[in-house]
Scaffold this motif. Structure first.
Motif, PDB file in Angstrom:
ATOM      1  N   LEU A 226      21.018  85.882 101.171  1.00 62.58           N
ATOM      2  CA  LEU A 226      20.678  86.970 102.085  1.00 62.58           C
ATOM      3  C   LEU A 226      20.406  86.420 103.483  1.00 62.58           C
ATOM      4  O   LEU A 226      20.822  87.001 104.488  1.00 62.58           O
ATOM      5  N   ALA A 227      19.699  85.274 103.512  1.00 64.17           N
ATOM      6  CA  ALA A 227      19.415  84.661 104.811  1.00 64.17           C
ATOM      7  C   ALA A 227      20.719  84.270 105.493  1.00 64.17           C
ATOM      8  O   ALA A 227      20.899  84.469 106.697  1.00 64.17           O
TER       9      ALA A 227
ATOM     10  N   MET B  27      22.545  87.222 106.975  1.00 62.51           N
ATOM     11  CA  MET B  27      22.003  87.741 108.224  1.00 62.51           C
ATOM     12  C   MET B  27      22.466  86.939 109.424  1.00 62.51           C
ATOM     13  O   MET B  27      22.334  87.390 110.560  1.00 62.51           O
ATOM     14  N   ARG B  28      22.990  85.752 109.155  1.00 62.17           N
ATOM     15  CA  ARG B  28      23.447  84.923 110.275  1.00 62.17           C
ATOM     16  C   ARG B  28      24.909  85.190 110.633  1.00 62.17           C
ATOM     17  O   ARG B  28      25.411  84.643 111.610  1.00 62.17           O
TER      18      ARG B  28
ATOM     19  N   ILE C  22      18.420  82.882  99.568  1.00 61.80           N
ATOM     20  CA  ILE C  22      19.127  81.943 100.439  1.00 61.80           C
ATOM     21  C   ILE C  22      20.448  82.553 100.926  1.00 61.80           C
ATOM     22  O   ILE C  22      20.863  82.355 102.064  1.00 61.80           O
TER      23      ILE C  22
ATOM     24  N   ASN D  31      22.947  93.627 100.452  1.00 58.67           N
ATOM     25  CA  ASN D  31      23.398  93.698 101.840  1.00 58.67           C
ATOM     26  C   ASN D  31      24.136  94.997 102.161  1.00 58.67           C
ATOM     27  O   ASN D  31      24.206  95.410 103.313  1.00 58.67           O
TER      28      ASN D  31
END
Lengths: 301, 298
Positions: A182-183, A186-187, A180, A99
């Motif tokens: 990383l997802a 992003m939120r 999971i 990230n």
């Protein structure tokens, strides 16, 4: 609209749906329900011809008093703990690091290489690792040589092999298991970071005070989901990396069930071990489901 | 978080992270590239290849020619292709039909079927009872056992159901009013809409079948029917050189004297992972995109 019809009429109307469902139902019945019912043989002396005799808990008593079962159980717990607890922070750290990358190309490259091993079979991975750890020609011992260490045969060394399992598991899953996180990263709302920037926070401070707390829910979910599979210490991996020199420290429940059941043909005894594992597994999964529902509102199903 | 000016300390911190991640990529790639290099090196220069070499020394396809001339090896590739293609087709067909039926709100008995799905998900049948079932239904020594034992993956079934649930019910009802049967609705409306999901699941099922070796090792006894991964296991993991090499005299004496077993093993590994490498860009495209956009479900 369906309320007015009788059940029989509704079934007749939907006969096409049952037809579509039939192959899956047949599969569930033959490959899941029948074998699950077949596990009753753990309480019998299974015979290939003629009726099997009911023997109650005989095989379980044998199992629990067998020294090899105690060893297998210990190995399973140790290897599982390494893979679930020790490994747990690594994908989180990996996701946090990915990230931080500002170069899109580098980010893509790192992700593409790190996810790759997840799609290789354990046979291939074992082949790659056996070659890499080879005492005569492997890369690892080449590295040892560079710093003046004598070659070590990791695959047959009792004190190394569990770490080989841990390292190869990490090699295979570090990238994939980070997806999971990383997802989740992003939120996170960019405004949180913007206000931290105004306060002059460093990158490390932002990670510690903003990112990690935002990831907590995901961490909890992943951890308890993994706990549900605690007794699966990784059959395919151990099966392909085990050899006679190290079997006493890596033999796990699933490899034990295979060996006793299919190689030694002790059907009932092996199924008793399966049933033991299945029962504990069921408790863990149901517990996990409930815990996950409480923690995140999302269960396993 | 992007536009903010970064301090020199932050830049140093990020540079260190970049270097570390590149190292991680190297650790992943080197052992794989090393085997590829070994498999492609000229036989007389194989001794120069160390465990950290990533480019072939010289160039030769001799290992691959030897494998291609081996009937058992070629046969095993065909077996793997068969299991992968037929298996994936069956997976997609059976799961999309079931997912469609299970997402019709009016289906009588729907709850009961869902309980069954959960039972299948949480109760793992023992290895021996499964083995005895395969034996009883006459699938021993048949690749069909390897295909059928995993005809449906319940997790994937549930993913597909979620997908079908998102298709507006009005679309389905309009078609039914127009006289279309459920079969037509599934074929003409649902499947085209679910193509991205089916492609993703197809890739996952496909990789699963290609990588399968264990069921083949217990159900298939005839080496002629072995899939590639099982041949690989015999040769590389169990170090059984006779099953593969002993079958069919494919090496001239000269060639045999020049060959390196390590290089031949490396080539077998490369062939076994090649199809996965070929579809890997598609996997990255479909799956990771899906994960980044929606929730993660495995």
């Amino acid at each position: 609209m369906s309320g007015a019809m009788s059940l029989g009429a509704r079934i007749r109307r939907d006969r096409m749906l049952y037809l579509l469902l039939a192959p899956a139902l047949a599969y569930f019945a033959v490959f899941h329900l029948v074998p699950i019912a077949g596990m009753v043989m753990a309480f019998q002396d299974y015979r290939i011809v003629g009726p099997s005799r009911f023997v109650g808990l005989k095989h379980f008593k044998l199992l629990f008093s067998s020294p090899s079962f105690a060893e297998v159980l210990r190995n399973t717990l140790v290897i599982s703990s390494m893979k679930i607890i020790l490994f747990f922070p690594l994908p989180i750290a990996f996701a946090l690091m990915v990230n931080e990358l500002r170069s899109r190309a580098l980010r893509k490259f790192v992700q593409a290489t790190a996810y790759l091993p997840h799609f290789l079979s354990w046979v291939v991975i074992a082949g790659v690792w056996i070659a890499f750890l080879s005492p005569s020609s492997g890369g690892m011992n080449k590295l040892r040589g560079l710093v003046g260490l004598a070659p070590l045969d990791y695959m047959t060394d009792k004190s190394s092999i569990r770490w080989v399992l841990f390292a190869s598991e990490t090699w295979r899953s570090l990238g994939w298991d980070s997806i999971i996180y990383l997802a989740a990263l992003m939120r996170i709302s960019p405004s949180l970071y913007e206000s931290a920037d105004l306060d002059g926070a460093s990158a490390l401070q932002k990670t510690w005070y903003i990112t990690l707390p935002e990831l907590r829910a995901t961490m909890v979910t992943v951890f308890i989901l993994n706990l549900g599979f605690f007794l699966n210490a990784g059959f395919d991996q151990v099966f392909n990396m085990m050899n006679d020199s190290v079997i006493s420290v890596v033999d796990i429940l699933d490899t034990y069930v295979y060996r006793i059941g299919l190689l030694n043909m002790q059907y009932s005894f092996s199924t008793a071990a399966s049933l033991f594992k299945g029962a504990i597994g069921l408790i863990l999964i149901l517990g996990t489901h409930l815990a996950s529902k409480r923690a995140s509102g999302k269960g396993l199903w | 978080m992007r536009g903010a000016p970064s301090s020199p300390r932050d830049r140093l911190y990020r540079a260190a992270i970049g270097v570390f991640l590149v190292l991680v990529s190297i650790v992943v790639l080197v052992p794989i590239l090393n085997l590829a290099a070994l498999s492609l090196s000229a036989p007389e220069r194989v001794p120069e290849v160390t465990g950290l070499t990533v480019l072939p020394k010289g160039f030769s396809l001799i290992n691959y020619r030897v494998l291609a001339a081996n009937p058992l090896f070629v046969r095993s590739i065909l077996n793997s292709v068969f299991v992968t293609v037929v298996g994936t087709a069956i997976n997609l067909l059976v799961s999309s039909m079931a997912a469609f039926a299970l997402t019709r709100p009016s289906l009588p008995g729907k709850r009961l079927f869902m309980v069954l799905v959960i039972v299948v998900m949480v109760l793992e049948p023992g290895l021996v009872p499964e083995y005895l079932v395969v034996k009883r239904i006459g699938l021993m020594n048949s690749l069909w056992a390897v295909i059928l034992y995993k005809a449906v993956n319940v997790y994937y079934l549930i993913i597909l159901m979620r997908f079908f649930e998102e298709v507006p019910q009005s679309l389905v009802e309009a078609a039914v009013v127009d006289g279309a049967g459920y079969g037509t609705v599934l074929r003409r409306i649902m499947l085209p809409l679910a193509t991205p999901a089916l492609a993703t699941l197809g890739l996952f099922y496909g990789v699963y079948h290609w990588n399968e070796y264990f069921r083949a090792s217990i159900y298939v006894s005839d080496p002629e029917k072995y899939p590639l991964q099982l041949i690989l296991r015999q040769f590389v993991v169990l170090d059984d050189t006779t099953t593969l090499i002993g079958s069919g005299a494919m090496l001239s004496y000269d060639e045999a004297a020049r060959m390196s077993y390590a290089a031949l093993k490396a080539s077998t590994i490369v062939v076994a992972m090649l199809p996965v490498l070929i579809v890997y860009p598609l996997i990255l495209k479909y799956y990771t995109k899906g994960v980044m956009e929606g929730g993660v479900k495995e």
